[in-house]
Design an enzyme around this catalytic site. Structure first.
Site, PDB file in Angstrom:
ATOM      1  N   ASP A  67       0.699  -1.251   0.004  1.00 38.13           N
ATOM      2  CA  ASP A  67      -0.141  -0.133   0.090  1.00 38.13           C
ATOM      3  C   ASP A  67       0.947   1.344   0.059  1.00 38.13           C
ATOM      4  O   ASP A  67       1.863   1.132   0.179  1.00 38.13           O
ATOM      5  CB  ASP A  67      -1.009  -0.174   1.169  1.00 38.13           C
ATOM      6  CG  ASP A  67      -0.332  -0.390   2.300  1.00 38.13           C
ATOM      7  OD1 ASP A  67       0.884  -0.373   2.457  1.00 38.13           O
ATOM      8  OD2 ASP A  67      -0.991  -0.555   3.584  1.00 38.13           O
ATOM      9  N   ASN A 135      -7.556  -2.464  14.252  1.00 32.10           N
ATOM     10  CA  ASN A 135      -8.976  -2.946  13.794  1.00 32.10           C
ATOM     11  C   ASN A 135      -9.253  -4.080  12.709  1.00 32.10           C
ATOM     12  O   ASN A 135      -9.849  -4.293  12.081  1.00 32.10           O
ATOM     13  CB  ASN A 135      -9.834  -1.669  13.126  1.00 32.10           C
ATOM     14  CG  ASN A 135      -8.876  -1.382  11.819  1.00 32.10           C
ATOM     15  OD1 ASN A 135      -7.803  -1.865  11.346  1.00 32.10           O
ATOM     16  ND2 ASN A 135      -9.436  -0.211  10.998  1.00 32.10           N
ATOM     17  N   HIS A 137      -7.313  -4.669  10.132  1.00 35.29           N
ATOM     18  CA  HIS A 137      -6.929  -4.371   8.642  1.00 35.29           C
ATOM     19  C   HIS A 137      -5.697  -4.962   8.299  1.00 35.29           C
ATOM     20  O   HIS A 137      -5.053  -5.403   8.924  1.00 35.29           O
ATOM     21  CB  HIS A 137      -7.043  -2.969   8.366  1.00 35.29           C
ATOM     22  CG  HIS A 137      -5.975  -1.960   8.856  1.00 35.29           C
ATOM     23  ND1 HIS A 137      -5.758  -0.618   8.806  1.00 35.29           N
ATOM     24  CD2 HIS A 137      -4.440  -2.554   8.871  1.00 35.29           C
ATOM     25  CE1 HIS A 137      -4.700  -0.273   9.468  1.00 35.29           C
ATOM     26  NE2 HIS A 137      -3.833  -1.341   9.583  1.00 35.29           N
TER      27      HIS A 137
HETATM   28  C1  F6R Z   1       1.401  -1.194   6.061  1.00 38.81           C
HETATM   29  C2  F6R Z   1       0.440  -2.044   6.426  1.00 38.81           C
HETATM   30  C3  F6R Z   1      -0.545  -1.994   7.463  1.00 38.81           C
HETATM   31  C4  F6R Z   1       0.190  -2.227   8.769  1.00 38.81           C
HETATM   32  C5  F6R Z   1      -0.842  -2.185  10.089  1.00 38.81           C
HETATM   33  C6  F6R Z   1       0.114  -2.512  11.032  1.00 38.81           C
HETATM   34  O1  F6R Z   1       2.042  -1.211   4.777  1.00 38.81           O
HETATM   35  O2  F6R Z   1       0.046  -3.005   5.442  1.00 38.81           O
HETATM   36  O3  F6R Z   1      -1.605  -3.030   7.271  1.00 38.81           O
HETATM   37  O4  F6R Z   1       0.782  -3.501   8.504  1.00 38.81           O
HETATM   38  O5  F6R Z   1      -1.111  -0.894   9.918  1.00 38.81           O
HETATM   39  O6  F6R Z   1       0.932  -1.347  11.508  1.00 38.81           O
HETATM   40  P1  F6R Z   1       2.049  -1.470  12.654  1.00 38.81           P
HETATM   41  O7  F6R Z   1       3.144  -2.401  12.127  1.00 38.81           O
HETATM   42  O8  F6R Z   1       2.831  -0.052  12.506  1.00 38.81           O
HETATM   43  O9  F6R Z   1       1.514  -1.509  13.681  1.00 38.81           O
END
Ligand code: F6R
Length: 241
Positions: A67, A135, A137
């Site tokens: 992303d 959440n 995602h």
């Molecule tokens: C970023 C991505 C997001 C992160 C998620 C966790 O490329 O794909 O889904 O993996 O937001 O982020 P952190 O590791 O910062 O807690």
């Protein structure tokens, strides 16, 4: 899903790094799907060290990132492209032409989604590394994203804006939109390696593994995949019995 629980973040990073290294050694022409965020930073450090110690070569590896924020150029230090060059691409022998990150500075977003889907169609992901949002995602596939979605533009949820605002000095400068690979793109990967660290991820990890498989929890889509490895530290796995 195979669950590996580690004591702490440094053990998680080492375990994830070992899995990716052994994948690269067995598939020197392979395609890696990659995340950004705080969780994979230790794994990227492990990979850079492994490269410096001649244990792994990225010479013929292709990468596709999950992303990118919309509205940030690749030179912006908050962009995910910049993150990848800082943490991995700029420190190993990967060919720049083999690295793919959605372009966040485009004017025609749908055209960019289409371009990225074509890249994904040409490069079947062998190993997809993922983090997980509080959440649930995956990438920026926020709750209620259809499981058959491909690369698309998302309006970031309040929960994600709140969680990611820590990376921005000025919260108002934080992009509200992003481009992300879809859930269907993630599910097409041969193997998925999901990393989760910290108490704030415990509920999402529980919902992903033991909750209903439903679009309100994007990560629960991984229940539909046959080859998923979850590496979680004790805090992130603390709600699993
Ligand atoms: C970023 C991505 C997001 C992160 C998620 C966790 O490329 O794909 O889904 O993996 O937001 O982020 P952190 O590791 O910062 O807690």
């Amino acid at each position: 899903m195979q669950l590996i629980v580690t004591k702490n973040y440094s053990e998680l990073s080492r375990k994830a790094g070992e899995i990716v290294c052994s994948f690269i050694c067995g598939n020197p022409n392979g395609v890696l799907g990659l995340p950004t965020g705080s969780t994979p930073i230790g794994m990227y450090k492990y990979l850079v060290d492994a490269y410096k110690n001649n244990k792994v070569s990225f010479e013929n590896i292709t990468t596709v990132n999950l992303d990118e924020y919309l509205g940030l150029s690749k030179y912006n230090k908050h962009s995910y492209n910049y993150f990848m060059w800082e943490n991995l691409f700029g420190k190993v022998n990967i060919a720049p032409k083999n690295t793919h990150v959605p372009r966040g500075s485009v004017i025609f977003c749908q055209r960019e989604c289409h371009r990225y889907n074509k890249i994904l169609d040409r490069n079947k992901i062998n190993l997809q590394v993922l983090g997980i949002g509080e959440n649930g995602h995956l990438g920026f596939n926020e709750p209620n994203t259809p499981f058959d979605s491909r690369t698309h533009v998302v309006s970031l949820s309040q929960s994600t804006l709140q969680a990611n605002s820590r990376f921005f000095e000025n919260k108002n400068a934080m992009p509200r939109y992003a481009i992300t690979m879809g859930i269907a793109d993630i599910l097409k990967a041969e193997t998925v390696l999901l990393l989760a660290c910290g108490k704030n991820k415990a509920q999402a990890v529980k919902d992903m593994i033991t909750g209903n498989c439903c679009e309100q929890v994007p990560a629960s889509a991984l229940q539909l995949h046959k080859n998923v490895i979850v590496v979680a530290d004790e805090d992130a796995s603390s709600l699993l019995s």
